[in-house]
Design a protein around this motif. Structure first.
Motif, PDB file in Angstrom:
ATOM      1  N   UNK A 175       0.828  -1.226   0.000  1.00  0.00           N
ATOM      2  CA  UNK A 175       0.000   0.000   0.000  1.00  0.00           C
ATOM      3  C   UNK A 175       0.852   1.262   0.000  1.00  0.00           C
ATOM      4  N   UNK A 176       2.181   1.078  -0.158  1.00  0.00           N
ATOM      5  CA  UNK A 176       3.056   2.236  -0.346  1.00  0.00           C
ATOM      6  C   UNK A 176       3.696   2.797   0.904  1.00  0.00           C
ATOM      7  N   UNK A 177       3.650   2.076   2.024  1.00  0.00           N
ATOM      8  CA  UNK A 177       4.323   2.545   3.240  1.00  0.00           C
ATOM      9  C   UNK A 177       5.836   2.414   3.047  1.00  0.00           C
ATOM     10  N   UNK A 178       6.628   3.444   3.413  1.00  0.00           N
ATOM     11  CA  UNK A 178       8.090   3.333   3.275  1.00  0.00           C
ATOM     12  C   UNK A 178       8.628   2.101   3.996  1.00  0.00           C
ATOM     13  N   UNK A 179       9.715   1.540   3.454  1.00  0.00           N
ATOM     14  CA  UNK A 179      10.236   0.270   3.951  1.00  0.00           C
ATOM     15  C   UNK A 179      10.563   0.329   5.446  1.00  0.00           C
ATOM     16  N   UNK A 180      11.218   1.408   5.884  1.00  0.00           N
ATOM     17  CA  UNK A 180      11.604   1.515   7.297  1.00  0.00           C
ATOM     18  C   UNK A 180      10.384   1.434   8.208  1.00  0.00           C
ATOM     19  N   UNK A 181       9.317   2.170   7.836  1.00  0.00           N
ATOM     20  CA  UNK A 181       8.111   2.177   8.664  1.00  0.00           C
ATOM     21  C   UNK A 181       7.386   0.838   8.579  1.00  0.00           C
ATOM     22  N   UNK A 182       7.419   0.213   7.403  1.00  0.00           N
ATOM     23  CA  UNK A 182       6.783  -1.105   7.258  1.00  0.00           C
ATOM     24  C   UNK A 182       7.467  -2.132   8.163  1.00  0.00           C
ATOM     25  N   UNK A 183       8.792  -2.080   8.225  1.00  0.00           N
ATOM     26  CA  UNK A 183       9.539  -2.991   9.102  1.00  0.00           C
ATOM     27  C   UNK A 183       9.189  -2.728  10.563  1.00  0.00           C
ATOM     28  N   UNK A 184       9.200  -1.450  10.954  1.00  0.00           N
ATOM     29  CA  UNK A 184       8.925  -1.092  12.351  1.00  0.00           C
ATOM     30  C   UNK A 184       7.516  -1.458  12.784  1.00  0.00           C
TER      31      UNK A 184
END
Length: 432
Positions: A19-28
């Protein structure tokens, strides 16, 4: 419960990416959701915050911003053109000489800057107009640049090896740096072989033989740039300084070279270069911090051991397991950038290969090589996008010319994977 944790962790991660969440935030976020299965909200937030902070509290990680800054100074410091001219001396008489110049210059610039994207932009931007003027197909030229710029991820200094060292529990950075030389050179030679065959069939021109004075001048101009490799690796191998200290020395060396020797960078440009380096370093370090939270979540749920047991149930043959891991990593590399993939999959696969007796240094080369191929492939390959951009071609136009280069990269990868001494020869020779 274990499989529930696995589904929540990776399911939420890939949904967030989708859905387009940045990778860093998706991981967190996916790590937090996983920890919530075992802990209440306040404790889960405290744990992931603590793991992110302690994960970045590492002396070895200081090397990343320093090498990024050194690379950005070099990118602005006129080094690319001097390396291109030096590469012409080395490969000017081969069929399709400018294609070979592109590959060799990428190997040299990548080895100095440690960045595939910086190398692809600097060398590709320099070579594309020259190749077009000589009648080279722009799509072929772009394919050469795209597949050769990742050689710098294997030829040290490489930030990828520093990240792997941290995640793997302290694998020697010096050993990884030494181990990357032969695979990186082998990768470049394979690409040159394909480029030579295609160039000969198409009748691409050979560069005019340079005079002795031109050879001397161009070599002399390139020596200060190439000296950085000698200083960094000589210092590390000789035990004079660590890889982190070498990164700080690289900044001083490139500053003197770009500002005082070549005079291509002015003092007024330094704040902009510093800012670009800070932004890039922040992105990488945020990824690392978030991935530390994910690593803890995976370890707490015994996910690496679950996957390890599952793979070992399929086979206890190291060759089969390496092939399975290679296939998985190649697929992962298509959809994920190198740093997050390295951070997520190293703690999953390293216990598997160490149980089978595979050297962590050798596996570090294998995983970086796999993911280096990924950055050349659609749909998210950073080298692919930068190569098409500086080459002035569409991605759809370059896909067909890329196929023979992909093929040789896979052949080289299998050689490096199944012949450990290609990676381990130099570390064993110099470090024992």
């Amino acid at each position: 419960m274990d499989w529930q944790v696995l589904i929540v962790l990776f399911g939420s991660f890939f949904v967030l990416l989708g859905i387009g969440v940045p990778v860093s935030f998706a991981i967190g976020i996916s790590s937090l959701l996983t920890i919530l299965l075992a802990l209440p909200m306040d404790a889960a937030i405290a744990v992931i915050s603590q793991k992110m902070a302690t994960g970045l509290d590492s002396f070895a990680l200081l090397a990343i911003p320093f090498f990024i800054l050194a690379g950005n100074i070099m990118n602005q410091g006129g080094i690319a053109m001097r390396l291109v001219e030096f590469a012409k001396i080395l490969a000017g008489r081969l069929p399709g000489s400018l294609a070979h110049v592109n590959i060799i210059a990428n190997m040299l610039f990548g080895a100095i800057s440690g960045s595939a994207v910086a190398s692809g932009a600097a060398i590709g931007g320099t070579m594309a107009p020259l190749q077009k003027k000589e009648g080279y197909d722009p799509a072929f030229s772009a394919a050469v640049n795209i597949t050769s710029c990742p050689t710098g991820l294997l030829i040290p200094p490489s930030n990828a090896f520093i990240v792997y060292s941290l995640i793997s529990g302290g694998t020697s950075v010096g050993a990884l740096f030494l181990a990357g030389y032969i695979p990186g050179i082998l990768m470049g030679l394979g690409l040159m072989l394909v480029a030579a065959i295609i160039s000969k069939r198409r009748g691409y021109t050979i560069t005019i033989k340079p005079t002795r004075s031109e050879v001397f001048k161009k070599t002399f101009d390139a020596i200060p740039s190439l000296g950085l490799i000698v200083v960094i690796m000589g210092g590390i191998v000789g035990g004079i300084f660590t890889a982190t200290e070498a990164s700080a020395i690289a900044v001083v060396y490139t500053f003197v070279l770009a500002v005082l020797v070549y005079k291509e960078v002015s003092l007024k440009q330094l704040p902009k270069i510093m800012l670009e380096s800070i932004v890039t370093s922040s992105i990488v370090l945020l990824l690392i911090g978030a991935s530390m939270g994910m690593s803890w979540a995976m370890s707490n749920a015994d996910i690496p051991y679950m996957i390890s047991d599952s793979l070992l149930e399929l086979s206890d043959n190291p060759y089969i397991i390496l092939l399975l891991i290679t296939i998985i990593l190649l697929i992962v590399g298509i959809f994920m950038d190198m740093t997050p993939a390295l951070l997520i999959f190293t703690p999953i696969f390293l216990p598997v290969v160490t149980e089978l007796g595979i050297d962590p240094v050798h596996f570090g080369i294998v995983i970086v090589f796999n993911l280096a191929i990924g950055i050349c492939t659609p749909p998210v390959g950073s080298a692919l996008f930068i190569g098409c951009s500086v080459g002035g071609v569409k991605i759809t136009d370059v896909l067909k010319p890329l196929i023979p280069f992909y093929a040789i990269l896979l052949v080289t990868l299998l050689l490096v994977t199944y012949i450990p001494q290609i990676s381990l020869f130099l570390p064993e020779l110099f470090l024992g």
